[in-house]
Design a protein around this motif. Structure first.
Motif, PDB file in Angstrom:
ATOM      1  N   GLU A   6       0.831  -1.205   0.000  1.00 22.65           N
ATOM      2  CA  GLU A   6       0.000   0.000   0.000  1.00 22.65           C
ATOM      3  C   GLU A   6       0.870   1.261   0.000  1.00 22.65           C
ATOM      4  O   GLU A   6       1.761   1.386   0.842  1.00 22.65           O
ATOM      5  CB  GLU A   6      -0.855  -0.015   1.264  1.00 22.65           C
ATOM      6  CG  GLU A   6      -2.040   0.899   1.240  1.00 22.65           C
ATOM      7  CD  GLU A   6      -3.225   0.291   0.526  1.00 22.65           C
ATOM      8  OE1 GLU A   6      -4.115   1.066   0.202  1.00 22.65           O
ATOM      9  OE2 GLU A   6      -3.238  -0.923   0.286  1.00 22.65           O
ATOM     10  N   PRO A   7       0.645   2.220  -0.930  1.00 25.10           N
ATOM     11  CA  PRO A   7       1.440   3.450  -0.849  1.00 25.10           C
ATOM     12  C   PRO A   7       1.043   4.271   0.368  1.00 25.10           C
ATOM     13  O   PRO A   7      -0.138   4.546   0.575  1.00 25.10           O
ATOM     14  CB  PRO A   7       1.102   4.203  -2.137  1.00 25.10           C
ATOM     15  CG  PRO A   7       0.055   3.453  -2.835  1.00 25.10           C
ATOM     16  CD  PRO A   7      -0.299   2.230  -2.052  1.00 25.10           C
ATOM     17  N   GLU A  10       3.017   9.418  -1.185  1.00 27.91           N
ATOM     18  CA  GLU A  10       3.307   9.563  -2.611  1.00 27.91           C
ATOM     19  C   GLU A  10       3.672  11.014  -2.872  1.00 27.91           C
ATOM     20  O   GLU A  10       2.893  11.918  -2.548  1.00 27.91           O
ATOM     21  CB  GLU A  10       2.058   9.240  -3.426  1.00 27.91           C
ATOM     22  CG  GLU A  10       1.964   7.819  -3.846  1.00 27.91           C
ATOM     23  CD  GLU A  10       0.806   7.637  -4.817  1.00 27.91           C
ATOM     24  OE1 GLU A  10      -0.343   7.563  -4.336  1.00 27.91           O
ATOM     25  OE2 GLU A  10       1.057   7.595  -6.032  1.00 27.91           O
ATOM     26  N   ARG A  12       4.641  13.592  -5.857  1.00 26.79           N
ATOM     27  CA  ARG A  12       4.533  13.640  -7.324  1.00 26.79           C
ATOM     28  C   ARG A  12       5.058  14.956  -7.890  1.00 26.79           C
ATOM     29  O   ARG A  12       4.700  16.030  -7.425  1.00 26.79           O
ATOM     30  CB  ARG A  12       3.059  13.500  -7.744  1.00 26.79           C
ATOM     31  CG  ARG A  12       2.491  12.145  -7.414  1.00 26.79           C
ATOM     32  CD  ARG A  12       1.147  11.943  -8.108  1.00 26.79           C
ATOM     33  NE  ARG A  12       0.397  10.894  -7.444  1.00 26.79           N
ATOM     34  CZ  ARG A  12      -0.925  10.843  -7.361  1.00 26.79           C
ATOM     35  NH1 ARG A  12      -1.653  11.788  -7.931  1.00 26.79           N
ATOM     36  NH2 ARG A  12      -1.525   9.856  -6.727  1.00 26.79           N
ATOM     37  N   ASP A  28       9.352  12.038  -8.607  1.00 20.91           N
ATOM     38  CA  ASP A  28       8.282  11.252  -7.972  1.00 20.91           C
ATOM     39  C   ASP A  28       8.915  10.258  -7.010  1.00 20.91           C
ATOM     40  O   ASP A  28       9.984   9.716  -7.291  1.00 20.91           O
ATOM     41  CB  ASP A  28       7.530  10.383  -9.000  1.00 20.91           C
ATOM     42  CG  ASP A  28       6.818  11.199 -10.036  1.00 20.91           C
ATOM     43  OD1 ASP A  28       6.334  12.284  -9.702  1.00 20.91           O
ATOM     44  OD2 ASP A  28       6.744  10.726 -11.190  1.00 20.91           O
ATOM     45  N   THR A  30       7.506   7.082  -4.053  1.00 28.45           N
ATOM     46  CA  THR A  30       6.450   6.443  -3.265  1.00 28.45           C
ATOM     47  C   THR A  30       7.080   5.645  -2.138  1.00 28.45           C
ATOM     48  O   THR A  30       7.959   4.818  -2.372  1.00 28.45           O
ATOM     49  CB  THR A  30       5.618   5.483  -4.153  1.00 28.45           C
ATOM     50  OG1 THR A  30       5.053   6.226  -5.217  1.00 28.45           O
ATOM     51  CG2 THR A  30       4.493   4.837  -3.339  1.00 28.45           C
ATOM     52  N   ARG A  32       6.128   2.903   0.584  1.00 28.89           N
ATOM     53  CA  ARG A  32       5.052   1.960   0.863  1.00 28.89           C
ATOM     54  C   ARG A  32       4.961   1.647   2.347  1.00 28.89           C
ATOM     55  O   ARG A  32       5.942   1.761   3.083  1.00 28.89           O
ATOM     56  CB  ARG A  32       5.281   0.659   0.092  1.00 28.89           C
ATOM     57  CG  ARG A  32       5.203   0.835  -1.405  1.00 28.89           C
ATOM     58  CD  ARG A  32       5.562  -0.465  -2.073  1.00 28.89           C
ATOM     59  NE  ARG A  32       5.482  -0.387  -3.517  1.00 28.89           N
ATOM     60  CZ  ARG A  32       6.000  -1.300  -4.324  1.00 28.89           C
ATOM     61  NH1 ARG A  32       6.659  -2.340  -3.831  1.00 28.89           N
ATOM     62  NH2 ARG A  32       5.881  -1.181  -5.631  1.00 28.89           N
ATOM     63  N   ARG A  68      -1.596   8.331   2.336  1.00 28.81           N
ATOM     64  CA  ARG A  68      -2.701   7.370   2.229  1.00 28.81           C
ATOM     65  C   ARG A  68      -3.724   7.831   1.197  1.00 28.81           C
ATOM     66  O   ARG A  68      -4.926   7.770   1.421  1.00 28.81           O
ATOM     67  CB  ARG A  68      -3.369   7.148   3.581  1.00 28.81           C
ATOM     68  CG  ARG A  68      -2.436   6.514   4.597  1.00 28.81           C
ATOM     69  CD  ARG A  68      -3.167   6.077   5.858  1.00 28.81           C
ATOM     70  NE  ARG A  68      -2.229   5.421   6.747  1.00 28.81           N
ATOM     71  CZ  ARG A  68      -1.447   6.076   7.618  1.00 28.81           C
ATOM     72  NH1 ARG A  68      -1.515   7.392   7.721  1.00 28.81           N
ATOM     73  NH2 ARG A  68      -0.615   5.415   8.371  1.00 28.81           N
ATOM     74  N   GLY A  69      -3.226   8.346   0.088  1.00 29.18           N
ATOM     75  CA  GLY A  69      -4.100   8.725  -1.020  1.00 29.18           C
ATOM     76  C   GLY A  69      -4.711  10.109  -0.916  1.00 29.18           C
ATOM     77  O   GLY A  69      -5.299  10.596  -1.881  1.00 29.18           O
ATOM     78  N   THR A 221      15.312   4.265  -4.472  1.00 29.64           N
ATOM     79  CA  THR A 221      15.029   5.325  -5.441  1.00 29.64           C
ATOM     80  C   THR A 221      16.322   6.103  -5.651  1.00 29.64           C
ATOM     81  O   THR A 221      17.001   6.440  -4.677  1.00 29.64           O
ATOM     82  CB  THR A 221      13.918   6.262  -4.923  1.00 29.64           C
ATOM     83  OG1 THR A 221      12.693   5.532  -4.873  1.00 29.64           O
ATOM     84  CG2 THR A 221      13.734   7.483  -5.813  1.00 29.64           C
ATOM     85  N   THR A 231      13.180   3.785  -9.587  1.00 24.22           N
ATOM     86  CA  THR A 231      13.027   3.048  -8.333  1.00 24.22           C
ATOM     87  C   THR A 231      13.041   1.565  -8.655  1.00 24.22           C
ATOM     88  O   THR A 231      12.383   1.135  -9.613  1.00 24.22           O
ATOM     89  CB  THR A 231      11.704   3.436  -7.655  1.00 24.22           C
ATOM     90  OG1 THR A 231      11.725   4.826  -7.355  1.00 24.22           O
ATOM     91  CG2 THR A 231      11.491   2.652  -6.363  1.00 24.22           C
TER      92      THR A 231
END
Ligand SMILES: Nc1ncnc2c1ncn2[C@@H]1O[C@H](COP(=O)(O)OP(=O)(O)OP(=O)(O)O)[C@@H](O)[C@H]1O
Ligand SMILES: [Mg+2]
Length: 258
Positions: A6-7, A10, A12, A28, A30, A32, A68-69, A221, A231
Motif C-alpha cells: 500500500e502506498p 506519494e 509527485r 516522484d 512512493t 510503501r 494514504r491517497g 530510489t 526506483t
C-alpha cells in the motif's frame, strides 16, 4: 489490515529551484507501508532537498504530496508531525550536557500542575516515557537520566532516533543515519532501523553506503543531478546496477519494474 505494498506517502512531480540552480526536477517517490526505502544519489543530487520539501522546510516550485491517497499540504515540520512524519537530520544534534530523556523531549517536556496555573516539568513521567520508547521501539536499555556526553556514537544516534519517535510517527525519514559512526555503532544503528520496520514504521533512508543500502532496504530510489533515475526492488539489482543508476542510467532489465 493494509497490504505491505500500500502506498503510504506519494510525492509527485516535485520541482525545486534555488535561484537558477535546479535542485529537483520533476521527481516522484512512493514510500510503501512497512518498507525501508533507500534514497540514493551522488553529492548534490538533491536528496536532502527532497526530504526538506517533504517535511515542509522548503516550499517546492511544483509538486504534490499524498498520504494514504489524500492530498496534504505540509507547511513545516509541525504539519509533517501531525501527518505522522518524523525526521532525523543529517547534521544531527544532541545536547551533550542534557540527559537522554531531556534530549528526547527537548521542546516538549511533559508538565504537571503544582498550584493552579503554576506547572513544572514532570521528570518522572518524562523518564518513564523515554525508557519505554527506548525499550519498546528500539529494543535498547539506556538509563534515561544518563548525560548524553558519556554515550558512544551509536547510542547518541539512538537518542536522536528516539527523539523522533516521541511523536509516535508512522513514517521516519533519516538523512545518513550512520555516516558519522564507527563500524560497531553503525551495526547497532542498523539493528535499530530494522526494529523500527518490525514495529510497523515505514522508513525513508538516505545513505551513501551501498553495503548498508543492500542490507537494509526493500527498494531504492535514485536521483542524479536533481532528476529521478528510477526506483527498483533491492533484490532485483546488484551494486553495479545501482552505481550505474547514480550516474543516470537504469539497468535495462529492471526499467519500469518497480
Ligand atoms: N538552501 C540552499 N540554497 C541554495 N542551493 C541549495 C540549498 N540547498 C541545496 N542547494 C543546492 O541544491 C543541490 C542539491 O543539494 P542537496 O543538499 O539536496 O544534495 P544531497 O543529494 O543531499 O547531497 P549530499 O549527498 O552532499 O548531502 C546542490 O546543488 C546544492 O548546492
Ligand atoms: Mg544531503
Amino acid at each position: 489490515m493494509v497490504s505491505e505494498s500500500e502506498p503510504l506517502v506519494e510525492v509527485r512531480n516535485i520541482t525545486k529551484n534555488f535561484g537558477n540552480i535546479q535542485a529537483l526536477n520533476d521527481v516522484d517517490l512512493t514510500l510503501r507501508e512497512g518498507e525501508i526505502l533507500g534514497l540514493l544519489g551522488d553529492n548534490g543530487s538533491g536528496k536532502s532537498t527532497f526530504v526538506k520539501v517533504l517535511v515542509g522546510i522548503h516550499d517546492p516550485n511544483e509538486g504534490e504530496v499524498f498520504i494514504r491517497g489524500e492530498p496534504v499540504d505540509i507547511g513545516g515540520p509541525k504539519d509533517a508531525r501531525r501527518h505522522g512524519i518524523a525526521t532525523v537530520y543529517q547534521d544531527l544534534a544532541v545536547v551533550d550536557e542534557m540527559s537522554v530523556a531531556e534530549n528526547m523531549f527537548l521542546g516538549r517536556m511533559p508538565r504537571k500542575s503544582v498550584a493552579g496555573p503554576v506547572s513544572i516539568i514532570d521528570y518522572d513521567q518524562m523518564q518513564e516515557r523515554a525508557e519505554k520508547i527506548l525499550r519498546e521501539r528500539l529494543n535498547i536499555h539506556l538509563d534515561p537520566t544518563t548525560k548524553v556526553e558519556s554515550l558512544s556514537g551509536g547510542e547518541r544516534q539512538a537518542v536522536a532516533i528516539a527523539r523522533a519517535l516521541v511523536t509516535d510517527p508512522d513514517i521516519l525519514i533519516m538523512d545518513e543515519p550512520t555516516s558519522a559512526l564507527s563500524a560497531d555503532s553503525t551495526e547497532r544503528v542498523q539493528e535499530l532501523i530494522r526494529s523500527l520496520r518490525a514495529n510497523g514504521i515505514s522508513v525513508l533512508m538516505i545513505s551513501h553506503d551501498l553495503n548498508e543500502v543492500f542490507d537494509l532496504t526493500d527498494r531504492i530510489t535514485v536521483l542524479n543531478n536533481g532528476d529521478l533515475v528510477g526506483t527498483i526492488d533491492t533484490d532485483d539489482v546488484v551494486e553495479d546496477d545501482v552505481l550505474g543508476m547514480m550516474m543516470g542510467s537504469m539497468p535495462t532489465e529492471q526499467a519500469q519494474s518497480a
